[in-house]
Design a protein around this motif. Structure first.
Motif, PDB file in Angstrom:
ATOM      1  N   ILE A  64       0.859  -1.180   0.000  1.00 22.40           N
ATOM      2  CA  ILE A  64       0.000   0.000   0.000  1.00 22.40           C
ATOM      3  C   ILE A  64       0.895   1.230   0.000  1.00 22.40           C
ATOM      4  N   TYR A  65       0.342   2.349  -0.447  1.00 22.46           N
ATOM      5  CA  TYR A  65       1.146   3.559  -0.596  1.00 22.46           C
ATOM      6  C   TYR A  65       0.470   4.733   0.097  1.00 22.46           C
ATOM      7  N   VAL A  76       1.360   9.659   8.568  1.00 22.69           N
ATOM      8  CA  VAL A  76       0.970   9.546   7.166  1.00 22.69           C
ATOM      9  C   VAL A  76      -0.092  10.602   6.879  1.00 22.69           C
ATOM     10  N   PHE A  77       0.145  11.408   5.847  1.00 20.46           N
ATOM     11  CA  PHE A  77      -0.794  12.461   5.459  1.00 20.46           C
ATOM     12  C   PHE A  77      -1.483  12.073   4.153  1.00 20.46           C
ATOM     13  N   GLU A  78      -2.774  12.343   4.086  1.00 22.83           N
ATOM     14  CA  GLU A  78      -3.538  12.014   2.891  1.00 22.83           C
ATOM     15  C   GLU A  78      -4.399  13.198   2.473  1.00 22.83           C
ATOM     16  N   GLU A  79      -4.623  13.308   1.180  1.00 27.20           N
ATOM     17  CA  GLU A  79      -5.563  14.286   0.628  1.00 27.20           C
ATOM     18  C   GLU A  79      -6.677  13.498  -0.029  1.00 27.20           C
ATOM     19  N   ASP A  80      -7.905  13.676   0.455  1.00 24.84           N
ATOM     20  CA  ASP A  80      -9.041  12.921  -0.063  1.00 24.84           C
ATOM     21  C   ASP A  80     -10.038  13.845  -0.740  1.00 24.84           C
ATOM     22  N   SER A  81     -10.291  13.592  -2.000  1.00 26.00           N
ATOM     23  CA  SER A  81     -11.325  14.323  -2.720  1.00 26.00           C
ATOM     24  C   SER A  81     -12.671  13.653  -2.462  1.00 26.00           C
ATOM     25  N   PHE A  82     -13.699  14.434  -2.213  1.00 32.25           N
ATOM     26  CA  PHE A  82     -15.024  13.876  -1.941  1.00 32.25           C
ATOM     27  C   PHE A  82     -15.521  13.027  -3.111  1.00 32.25           C
ATOM     28  N   VAL A  83     -15.255  13.482  -4.314  1.00 29.00           N
ATOM     29  CA  VAL A  83     -15.755  12.775  -5.499  1.00 29.00           C
ATOM     30  C   VAL A  83     -15.159  11.378  -5.597  1.00 29.00           C
ATOM     31  N   THR A  84     -13.841  11.265  -5.425  1.00 29.84           N
ATOM     32  CA  THR A  84     -13.179   9.970  -5.611  1.00 29.84           C
ATOM     33  C   THR A  84     -13.195   9.097  -4.366  1.00 29.84           C
ATOM     34  N   HIS A  85     -13.328   9.703  -3.172  1.00 31.52           N
ATOM     35  CA  HIS A  85     -13.263   8.922  -1.944  1.00 31.52           C
ATOM     36  C   HIS A  85     -14.608   8.762  -1.240  1.00 31.52           C
ATOM     37  N   ALA A  86     -15.656   9.360  -1.776  1.00 31.92           N
ATOM     38  CA  ALA A  86     -16.967   9.234  -1.129  1.00 31.92           C
ATOM     39  C   ALA A  86     -18.092   9.098  -2.149  1.00 31.92           C
ATOM     40  N   GLU A  87     -18.190  10.065  -3.043  1.00 35.27           N
ATOM     41  CA  GLU A  87     -19.334  10.107  -3.946  1.00 35.27           C
ATOM     42  C   GLU A  87     -19.366   8.944  -4.928  1.00 35.27           C
ATOM     43  N   ARG A  93     -13.940  -0.851  -2.838  1.00 40.78           N
ATOM     44  CA  ARG A  93     -12.929   0.173  -2.595  1.00 40.78           C
ATOM     45  C   ARG A  93     -13.075   0.760  -1.197  1.00 40.78           C
ATOM     46  N   PHE A  94     -14.313   0.949  -0.772  1.00 42.33           N
ATOM     47  CA  PHE A  94     -14.569   1.471   0.567  1.00 42.33           C
ATOM     48  C   PHE A  94     -13.982   0.533   1.622  1.00 42.33           C
ATOM     49  N   SER A  95     -14.195  -0.773   1.442  1.00 44.87           N
ATOM     50  CA  SER A  95     -13.653  -1.757   2.384  1.00 44.87           C
ATOM     51  C   SER A  95     -12.133  -1.759   2.352  1.00 44.87           C
ATOM     52  N   PHE A  96     -11.564  -1.657   1.149  1.00 49.42           N
ATOM     53  CA  PHE A  96     -10.109  -1.636   1.017  1.00 49.42           C
ATOM     54  C   PHE A  96      -9.509  -0.442   1.757  1.00 49.42           C
ATOM     55  N   GLU A  97     -10.167   0.714   1.665  1.00 51.76           N
ATOM     56  CA  GLU A  97      -9.666   1.909   2.342  1.00 51.76           C
ATOM     57  C   GLU A  97      -9.670   1.724   3.857  1.00 51.76           C
ATOM     58  N   ARG A  98     -10.669   0.992   4.377  1.00 47.71           N
ATOM     59  CA  ARG A  98     -10.705   0.734   5.817  1.00 47.71           C
ATOM     60  C   ARG A  98      -9.553  -0.190   6.226  1.00 47.71           C
ATOM     61  N   VAL A  99      -9.301  -1.226   5.418  1.00 50.64           N
ATOM     62  CA  VAL A  99      -8.184  -2.135   5.689  1.00 50.64           C
ATOM     63  C   VAL A  99      -6.868  -1.367   5.625  1.00 50.64           C
ATOM     64  N   ARG A 100      -6.777  -0.498   4.657  1.00 52.15           N
ATOM     65  CA  ARG A 100      -5.566   0.309   4.477  1.00 52.15           C
ATOM     66  C   ARG A 100      -5.309   1.186   5.702  1.00 52.15           C
ATOM     67  N   ALA A 101      -6.356   1.837   6.207  1.00 51.83           N
ATOM     68  CA  ALA A 101      -6.210   2.693   7.389  1.00 51.83           C
ATOM     69  C   ALA A 101      -5.795   1.873   8.606  1.00 51.83           C
ATOM     70  N   ARG A 102      -6.365   0.673   8.757  1.00 54.26           N
ATOM     71  CA  ARG A 102      -5.984  -0.182   9.884  1.00 54.26           C
ATOM     72  C   ARG A 102      -4.537  -0.636   9.760  1.00 54.26           C
ATOM     73  N   SER A 103      -4.114  -0.911   8.536  1.00 58.71           N
ATOM     74  CA  SER A 103      -2.736  -1.339   8.312  1.00 58.71           C
ATOM     75  C   SER A 103      -1.753  -0.251   8.726  1.00 58.71           C
ATOM     76  N   VAL A 104      -2.086   0.989   8.382  1.00 56.85           N
ATOM     77  CA  VAL A 104      -1.237   2.121   8.765  1.00 56.85           C
ATOM     78  C   VAL A 104      -1.109   2.187  10.287  1.00 56.85           C
ATOM     79  N   ALA A 105      -2.234   1.985  10.991  1.00 53.95           N
ATOM     80  CA  ALA A 105      -2.217   2.024  12.454  1.00 53.95           C
ATOM     81  C   ALA A 105      -1.410   0.867  13.033  1.00 53.95           C
TER      82      ALA A 105
END
Length: 221
Positions: A64-65, A76-87, A93-105
């Protein structure tokens, strides 16, 4: 000015990259540039210690990057656009982002995301958030804060959190010490160039402000 600094920084990152990380660096990094320009550069004063598209191994074994990483603060700093990360995000992808956040922790990093809207409309607020983070974790090993006496560290941490001029009475409240003891702490900080006198006269100062040198000390190795 920023464009030149970013271009030099980006080229240095590309020179040291290969494989998938290199591909990530060659994508459209508009959001990353905004994160650097609006928050990270103004607060940190330099891009030198940052790593773009920082490679890590997730809990599932996948690479993961992180958009931007500051290893010295393990953040770790992230920039999230509402269109690509929510809308428009899919369930997978939503589940993957949660796994990714847990991995960072799990890897021991602080996950510190910003939305694109915040960066564009509330840059000062975003900067204050980062100053507060640095103030809270800035005394960890390797940042330079642990080289200062405990009372001086506490004054700087409160000053970073406030982000406005403070008075001697504020220091007394922060440290729960008598006025003369607090005055000595402030004198030491002023002598070291970690706080600057604001207003008053040549013989009597009424307020103080944390210096850029002190902010840099909070995240220096």
């Amino acid at each position: 000015m920023f464009e030149q600094e970013y271009e030099s920084f980006w080229k240095a990152q590309v020179r040291n990259a290969s494989g998938q990380r290199l591909e990530m660096l060659q994508r459209d990094l508009t959001g990353t540039k905004k994160l650097l320009e609006a928050v990270l550069l103004p607060v940190l004063g330099s891009l030198d210690d940052l790593i773009l598209e920082y490679e890590m191994l997730s809990v599932s074994g996948m690479k993961i990057y992180a958009v931007v990483c500051l290893p010295r603060l393990r953040t770790v700093f992230e920039e999230d656009s509402f269109v690509t990360h929510a809308e428009k995000i899919t369930r997978d992808r939503f589940s993957f982002e949660r796994v990714r956040a847990r991995s960072v922790a799990i890897l021991g990093y602080t996950y510190f995301p910003y939305s694109r809207d915040e960066l564009e409309k509330k840059a000062s607020f975003c900067q204050r958030n980062l100053f507060e983070l640095i103030g809270r974790v800035g005394n960890v090993e390797g940042t330079g804060m642990n080289q200062l006496p405990v009372y001086e560290r506490e004054v700087l941490r409160f000053a970073v959190y406030n982000r406005k001029p403070f008075q001697l009475k504020d220091v007394c409240e922060w440290l729960q010490l008598r006025k003369e003891a607090c005055r000595q702490v402030v004198r030491e900080l002023e002598f070291k160039g970690l706080v600057n006198a604001v207003g008053g006269s040549a013989t009597r100062c009424h307020k103080f402000m944390i210096s850029e040198k002190a902010v840099a000390l909070l995240h220096r190795s």
